[in-house]
Write a protein that holds these residues in place. Structure first.
Motif, mmCIF file in Angstrom:
data_model
loop_
_atom_site.group_PDB
_atom_site.id
_atom_site.type_symbol
_atom_site.label_atom_id
_atom_site.label_comp_id
_atom_site.label_asym_id
_atom_site.label_seq_id
_atom_site.Cartn_x
_atom_site.Cartn_y
_atom_site.Cartn_z
ATOM 1 N N PRO A 45 0.801 -1.229 0.000
ATOM 2 C CA PRO A 45 0.000 0.000 0.000
ATOM 3 C C PRO A 45 0.840 1.289 0.000
ATOM 4 C CG PRO A 45 -0.111 -1.087 2.140
ATOM 5 C CD PRO A 45 0.624 -2.016 1.222
ATOM 6 N N ASP A 46 2.108 1.186 0.348
ATOM 7 C CA ASP A 46 2.970 2.369 0.358
ATOM 8 C C ASP A 46 3.662 2.625 -0.984
ATOM 9 O OD1 ASP A 46 2.433 2.872 3.084
ATOM 10 O OD2 ASP A 46 3.965 1.420 3.675
ATOM 11 N N ALA A 47 3.617 1.658 -1.892
ATOM 12 C CA ALA A 47 4.304 1.780 -3.183
ATOM 13 C C ALA A 47 3.594 2.803 -4.064
ATOM 14 C CB ALA A 47 4.363 0.435 -3.884
ATOM 15 N N ARG A 48 4.414 3.591 -4.752
ATOM 16 C CA ARG A 48 3.897 4.599 -5.676
ATOM 17 C C ARG A 48 4.590 4.414 -7.029
ATOM 18 N NH1 ARG A 48 2.899 9.759 -1.691
ATOM 19 N NH2 ARG A 48 2.247 8.514 0.075
ATOM 20 N N PRO A 49 4.025 3.536 -7.855
ATOM 21 C CA PRO A 49 4.636 3.281 -9.165
ATOM 22 C C PRO A 49 4.317 4.410 -10.143
ATOM 23 C CG PRO A 49 2.671 1.949 -8.906
ATOM 24 C CD PRO A 49 2.871 2.681 -7.601
ATOM 25 N N ARG A 50 5.316 4.791 -10.942
ATOM 26 C CA ARG A 50 5.147 5.874 -11.902
ATOM 27 C C ARG A 50 5.715 5.469 -13.260
ATOM 28 N NH1 ARG A 50 2.310 7.087 -8.267
ATOM 29 N NH2 ARG A 50 2.361 8.996 -7.007
ATOM 30 N N ALA A 51 4.933 5.704 -14.287
ATOM 31 C CA ALA A 51 5.418 5.558 -15.657
ATOM 32 C C ALA A 51 6.114 6.859 -16.027
ATOM 33 C CB ALA A 51 4.254 5.290 -16.603
ATOM 34 N N LYS A 56 3.995 11.660 -25.224
ATOM 35 C CA LYS A 56 2.926 10.680 -25.009
ATOM 36 C C LYS A 56 3.441 9.247 -24.937
ATOM 37 C CE LYS A 56 -0.566 13.508 -27.209
ATOM 38 N NZ LYS A 56 -1.599 13.592 -28.248
ATOM 39 N N ARG A 57 4.759 9.074 -25.011
ATOM 40 C CA ARG A 57 5.362 7.738 -25.046
ATOM 41 C C ARG A 57 5.939 7.368 -23.676
ATOM 42 N NH1 ARG A 57 8.696 4.784 -29.368
ATOM 43 N NH2 ARG A 57 7.323 6.032 -30.646
ATOM 44 N N VAL A 58 5.659 6.133 -23.233
ATOM 45 C CA VAL A 58 6.248 5.615 -22.003
ATOM 46 C C VAL A 58 7.690 5.220 -22.311
ATOM 47 C CG1 VAL A 58 6.153 3.814 -20.231
ATOM 48 C CG2 VAL A 58 4.031 4.803 -21.115
ATOM 49 N N VAL A 59 8.644 5.825 -21.583
ATOM 50 C CA VAL A 59 10.066 5.556 -21.826
ATOM 51 C C VAL A 59 10.779 4.994 -20.602
ATOM 52 C CG1 VAL A 59 10.235 7.301 -23.643
ATOM 53 C CG2 VAL A 59 10.806 7.932 -21.274
ATOM 54 N N GLY A 60 10.096 4.945 -19.455
ATOM 55 C CA GLY A 60 10.760 4.463 -18.259
ATOM 56 C C GLY A 60 9.778 4.170 -17.145
ATOM 57 N N PHE A 61 10.342 3.744 -16.026
ATOM 58 C CA PHE A 61 9.555 3.355 -14.866
ATOM 59 C C PHE A 61 10.305 3.740 -13.609
ATOM 60 C CE2 PHE A 61 8.631 0.060 -11.619
ATOM 61 C CZ PHE A 61 7.301 0.344 -11.420
ATOM 62 N N LEU A 62 9.553 4.193 -12.608
ATOM 63 C CA LEU A 62 10.118 4.581 -11.319
ATOM 64 C C LEU A 62 9.115 4.194 -10.247
ATOM 65 C CD1 LEU A 62 11.925 7.818 -10.527
ATOM 66 C CD2 LEU A 62 9.929 7.298 -9.173
ATOM 67 N N SER A 76 11.679 6.491 -0.182
ATOM 68 C CA SER A 76 12.720 5.609 -0.715
ATOM 69 C C SER A 76 12.380 5.273 -2.162
ATOM 70 C CB SER A 76 12.794 4.333 0.124
ATOM 71 O OG SER A 76 13.768 3.463 -0.391
ATOM 72 N N ILE A 77 13.287 5.637 -3.066
ATOM 73 C CA ILE A 77 13.142 5.270 -4.474
ATOM 74 C C ILE A 77 13.845 3.929 -4.636
ATOM 75 C CG2 ILE A 77 13.696 5.888 -6.852
ATOM 76 C CD1 ILE A 77 13.826 8.849 -5.861
ATOM 77 N N TYR A 78 13.085 2.909 -4.997
ATOM 78 C CA TYR A 78 13.711 1.588 -5.072
ATOM 79 C C TYR A 78 13.572 0.906 -6.425
ATOM 80 C CZ TYR A 78 9.036 0.053 -3.540
ATOM 81 O OH TYR A 78 7.683 -0.158 -3.411
ATOM 82 N N ARG A 79 12.982 1.576 -7.390
ATOM 83 C CA ARG A 79 13.004 1.109 -8.772
ATOM 84 C C ARG A 79 13.145 2.329 -9.674
ATOM 85 N NH1 ARG A 79 12.203 -2.806 -6.000
ATOM 86 N NH2 ARG A 79 11.124 -4.724 -6.506
ATOM 87 N N PHE A 80 14.018 2.218 -10.659
ATOM 88 C CA PHE A 80 14.189 3.323 -11.606
ATOM 89 C C PHE A 80 14.898 2.787 -12.838
ATOM 90 C CE2 PHE A 80 16.430 7.557 -12.586
ATOM 91 C CZ PHE A 80 15.396 7.967 -13.407
ATOM 92 N N MET A 81 14.260 2.944 -13.984
ATOM 93 C CA MET A 81 14.882 2.499 -15.230
ATOM 94 C C MET A 81 14.340 3.318 -16.392
ATOM 95 S SD MET A 81 12.506 0.780 -17.316
ATOM 96 C CE MET A 81 13.391 -0.455 -18.224
ATOM 97 N N ILE A 82 15.170 3.446 -17.413
ATOM 98 C CA ILE A 82 14.783 4.052 -18.686
ATOM 99 C C ILE A 82 15.019 2.981 -19.756
ATOM 100 C CG2 ILE A 82 15.284 5.872 -20.383
ATOM 101 C CD1 ILE A 82 14.001 6.956 -17.798
ATOM 102 N N ASP A 83 14.057 2.830 -20.659
ATOM 103 C CA ASP A 83 14.154 1.843 -21.722
ATOM 104 C C ASP A 83 15.464 2.013 -22.503
ATOM 105 O OD1 ASP A 83 12.393 -0.154 -23.488
ATOM 106 O OD2 ASP A 83 13.492 1.190 -24.842
#
Length: 149
Positions: A45-51, A56-62, A76-83
């Motif tokens: 419930p604490d996770a905040r996923p962001r595209a 208009k194009r999805v290029v990463g995830f955080l 705490s940022i614990y996921r972060f990537m760019i395609d």
């Protein structure tokens, strides 16, 4: 960077685009898969996923979370990537800036931490350029860096 970068919640409309993002082969062991992360976010419930969007194009995830401890809170940022096809275009820098802006708007946030694999040659200098300072390692051996807001 040619297009405006923004962060949007991961929803029924964009989750598949997030899951389809790819890393180069030599980067795949540096971060959990987006499919795993999106699934995890439904049970945390604490996770905040962001595209991460470029136009208009999805290029990463955080993904980050917020923990409360007494009167202060910590993100705490614990996921972060760019395609892989969109790396080196400034999208990562713009996305992290947007995330830090979003996090700093949450009341009582005093610190933001981020974790990364010690053998990731880009992560340390990249996060340091935002003011993150290494403070140790977690039980899995990942580097923990922290930024005071």
């Amino acid at each position: 960077m040619r297009k405006k970068v923004s962060l949007k919640k991961v929803t029924a409309d964009n989750w598949e685009a997030v899951v389809e993002l790819e890393l180069d082969t030599d980067q795949q062991d540096l971060v959990a898969s987006n499919l795993y992360s999106v699934a995890e976010s439904h049970y945390d419930p604490d996770a905040r996923p962001r595209a991460v969007y470029a136009g208009k194009r999805v290029v990463g995830f955080l993904m980050y979370d917020v923990q409360s401890r007494g009167k202060s809170r910590k993100a705490s940022i614990y996921r972060f990537m760019i395609d892989r096809k969109h790396q080196g275009k400034g999208y990562g820098r713009a996305a992290l800036s947007q995330a830090l802006k979003e996090i700093s708007a949450i009341p009582r946030i005093k610190r933001v931490s981020i974790r990364y694999m010690p053998d990731n040659p880009v992560a340390g200098p990249f996060y340091a350029s935002f003011g993150f300072k290494e403070i140790g390692r977690d039980r899995d051996g990942e580097v923990i860096a922290e930024l005071k807001l």
